[in-house]
Design an enzyme around this catalytic site. Structure first.
Site, PDB file in Angstrom:
ATOM      1  N   THR A   1       0.971  -1.054  -0.130  1.00  0.00           N
ATOM      2  CA  THR A   1      -0.086  -0.175  -0.191  1.00  0.00           C
ATOM      3  C   THR A   1       0.999   1.208   0.038  1.00  0.00           C
ATOM      4  OG1 THR A   1      -1.842   1.068   1.063  1.00  0.00           O
ATOM      5  CG2 THR A   1       0.028   0.196   2.539  1.00  0.00           C
TER       6      THR A   1
ATOM      7  N   ARG B   1      -9.216  -3.812  10.769  1.00  0.00           N
ATOM      8  CA  ARG B   1      -7.927  -4.078  10.368  1.00  0.00           C
ATOM      9  C   ARG B   1      -7.143  -4.300  11.574  1.00  0.00           C
ATOM     10  NH1 ARG B   1      -7.609   0.359   8.112  1.00  0.00           N
ATOM     11  NH2 ARG B   1      -8.045  -0.342   5.920  1.00  0.00           N
TER      12      ARG B   1
ATOM     13  N   ASP C   1      -7.288  -5.783   1.768  1.00  0.00           N
ATOM     14  CA  ASP C   1      -8.734  -5.053   1.111  1.00  0.00           C
ATOM     15  C   ASP C   1      -9.851  -5.024   2.032  1.00  0.00           C
ATOM     16  OD1 ASP C   1      -9.792  -3.611  -0.944  1.00  0.00           O
ATOM     17  OD2 ASP C   1     -10.767  -5.274  -2.037  1.00  0.00           O
TER      18      ASP C   1
ATOM     19  N   LYS D   1      -9.123   2.886  18.510  1.00  0.00           N
ATOM     20  CA  LYS D   1      -9.403   2.395  16.932  1.00  0.00           C
ATOM     21  C   LYS D   1      -8.470   1.095  16.725  1.00  0.00           C
ATOM     22  CE  LYS D   1      -9.818   3.025  12.012  1.00  0.00           C
ATOM     23  NZ  LYS D   1      -9.625   3.864  10.719  1.00  0.00           N
TER      24      LYS D   1
ATOM     25  N   LYS E   1      -3.321   3.818   6.448  1.00  0.00           N
ATOM     26  CA  LYS E   1      -3.308   2.354   6.780  1.00  0.00           C
ATOM     27  C   LYS E   1      -1.928   1.999   7.020  1.00  0.00           C
ATOM     28  CE  LYS E   1      -5.356  -0.098   3.436  1.00  0.00           C
ATOM     29  NZ  LYS E   1      -5.816  -0.449   2.115  1.00  0.00           N
TER      30      LYS E   1
ATOM     31  N   ASP F   1     -14.678   6.675   8.196  1.00  0.00           N
ATOM     32  CA  ASP F   1     -14.668   6.733   9.763  1.00  0.00           C
ATOM     33  C   ASP F   1     -15.612   7.880  10.255  1.00  0.00           C
ATOM     34  OD1 ASP F   1     -12.769   4.752   9.703  1.00  0.00           O
ATOM     35  OD2 ASP F   1     -11.191   6.022  10.499  1.00  0.00           O
TER      36      ASP F   1
ATOM     37  N   PHE G   1      -9.870   7.963   8.550  1.00  0.00           N
ATOM     38  CA  PHE G   1      -9.867   8.240   7.051  1.00  0.00           C
ATOM     39  C   PHE G   1     -11.174   7.401   6.431  1.00  0.00           C
ATOM     40  CE2 PHE G   1      -7.288   4.747   8.041  1.00  0.00           C
ATOM     41  CZ  PHE G   1      -7.485   3.791   6.894  1.00  0.00           C
TER      42      PHE G   1
END
Length: 506
Positions: free
Chosen positions: A322, A493, A383, A487, A327, A467, A464
């Site tokens: 990425t 994630r 993903d 988070k 992320k 969110d 982002f």
């Protein structure tokens, strides 16, 4: 009659206290007779108390007990009463002994003890005094005692910060105490103060030298090699009567051609006479070799005071397919310092990797395979999709480009989603992340789900993507309001990455 374990313990403790007291008497006497008359300074709390006494006239023993009392109060919590029991005894005993010795020793006109060595014998008095204080301290230390003061500070610092040695703390404390003479105008001009400081450093060096010499001499070890036909009797006697371990070696006489046993024993030098006496009683014709050894370390002897150098474990380098800095930052925070996570840009990959899969799993695998096949580096790709029940699971795999021609950005995606749910009360949704890992050619998948709901208006300025409009189950704040720390504990994630981390650690 053999002593029981309890009787032996009581005897050893009584012996320790006797010799500690003897050492303290010698210390107080030598300090009072040889150092104080010439206003010679020294290290430790006793030395600091002496400096204050020389400068102000405040009695040495009073300063000594006040400083040690404060140190004991602080150290009791760190070291415990059991560890400090003999130290507490030594502090109070030395207080009364110092007071008693100073009371009975004749005084000069200035109130200091009389000069036993006579006028102008400062240096000689220092040598004798330091040698005697070194002997007295070795007597105290050899019997598991301590005079307190800087010893308490050193032990406390060493316990809290194991990488700082006792010797380092003691040296630093003594250096500061002796050097403090430079700040007392009562000791004369700067040249005279410097002279007193130099004398103090000489005291520190000579005292430590005599202390170390006696402690090392007491610990000196020897090695015996015993050749005897009565080797079994000798080994049994040494093992039972002297409580020493014996190593039996196989020997072969070159001249006689006969096999024989050789006893190898490591012992303290002070045990040599008893060892020879025992051997001679059993076999007067035994052949014995005694040699000095530099040091013996291990059970029954000295502890090995060395630090084991920890080899720095090289971090596993792995590519996260990425260039999304949000992320990338999230994953790095979750994986911590165990791995070196690099981005596509870090390996020079600026390609637009296609994501034509129909599922999150297919897209993650496409990205991971692209990087692994082209760069031959262990990598993983993810993903993520937002699945809204009222929309049949949409936007799902198309979450990042949900708005289509409206701009392909987060704001456009949120506007479209909120518009489609405007008159719908079913706001239930979930984030789903799938990670595809390819490591040494092997492919493994990990997934993470975070249940929640879509709120009606955006809230929060962090995060982002979606969110600001996604509120996780059990919370009354959105991902954009909760902050990164929270988070990273509950997100989709985070859950997938945690599974990845556990796998990599194995």
């Amino acid at each position: 009659m053999a002593l029981t374990v309890n009787h032996q313990f009581i005897w050893n403790e009584a012996k320790d206290y006797f010799f500690i007291t003897l050492g303290l008497i010698l210390y107080a006497t030598s300090f009072t007779l040889f150092l104080m008359p010439y206003e010679i300074v020294a290290g430790g709390v006793t030395g600091l108390s002496a400096i204050i006494y020389y400068a102000t006239g405040f009695h040495l023993e009073n300063t000594y007990i006040i400083i040690n009392g404060i140190l004991l109060i602080v150290a009791l919590k760190i070291l415990g009463f059991k560890f400090l029991m003999k130290t507490i005894y030594a502090i109070f005993a030395l207080y009364f002994i110092l007071k008693f010795v100073q009371d009975i020793v004749p005084k000069q006109d200035n109130g200091l003890p009389f000069k036993l060595m006579g006028e102008g014998q400062d240096f000689m008095s220092m040598i004798i005094g330091c040698t005697m204080t070194g002997i007295s301290l070795s007597t105290v230390f050899s019997n598991n005692g301590s005079t307190g003061g800087t010893d308490i500070i050193a032990a406390s610092v060493n316990k809290l910060h194991g990488n700082i040695s006792l010797g380092t703390v003691l040296f630093a404390a003594d250096f500061c105490i002796i050097g403090s003479c430079m700040f007392f105008p009562q000791f004369g001009n700067y040249i005279e103060r410097a002279h007193k400081v130099m004398f103090g450093f000489c005291v520190m060096g000579l005292e430590n030298f005599s202390l170390d010499y006696l402690m090392n001499m007491r610990r000196q070890s020897v090695q015996f090699m015993i050749f005897s036909k009565k080797w079994q009797e000798i080994a049994n006697a040494i093992g039972t009567q002297m409580e020493h371990g014996v190593t039996i070696l196989d020997g072969h006489g070159w001249f006689t051609g006969q096999q024989m046993k050789v006893l190898c024993i490591l012992a303290r030098k002070r045990e040599s006479t008893n060892m020879f006496r025992l051997i001679k009683m059993i076999d007067p014709n035994a052949f014995v070799s005694q040699s000095s050894v530099i040091g013996v370390y291990g059970e029954g002897f000295d502890e090995m005071h060395v630090k084991i150098k920890q080899e720095k474990k090289e971090k596993m380098k792995i590519v996260f397919a990425t260039n999304n800095q949000h992320k990338l930052s999230e994953v790095r925070n979750i994986l911590g310092n165990n791995f070196e996570v690099v981005s596509l840009a870090d390996i020079g990959c600026h390609d637009d990797i296609p994501e034509k899969g129909q599922t999150l799993k297919e897209n993650a695998l496409m990205k991971a395979e692209y990087v692994y096949n082209k760069y031959h580096i262990n990598c993983f790709a993810d993903d993520t999709g937002l699945e809204v029940d009222a929309l049949g699971g949409a936007p799902g795999v198309y979450s990042a480009r949900y708005a289509g021609g409206e701009g392909h950005d987060a704001q456009a995606n949120m506007r479209k989603l909120l518009g489609e749910l405007e008159n719908n009360n079913n706001r239930k949704a979930r984030f789903r992340t799938v990670i595809a890992l390819i490591i040494d050619g092997k492919t493994v998948f990990f997934d993470g789900i975070c249940e929640g709901e879509i709120i009606r208006t955006k809230r929060g300025g962090e995060g982002f993507g979606y969110d600001p409009i996604f509120q996780p189950a059990g919370y009354n704040q959105t991902f954009a309001e909760l902050g990164v720390d929270v988070k990273n504990q509950i997100s989709h994630r985070a859950r997938a990455t945690q599974k990845l981390c556990e796998y990599l650690k194995k």
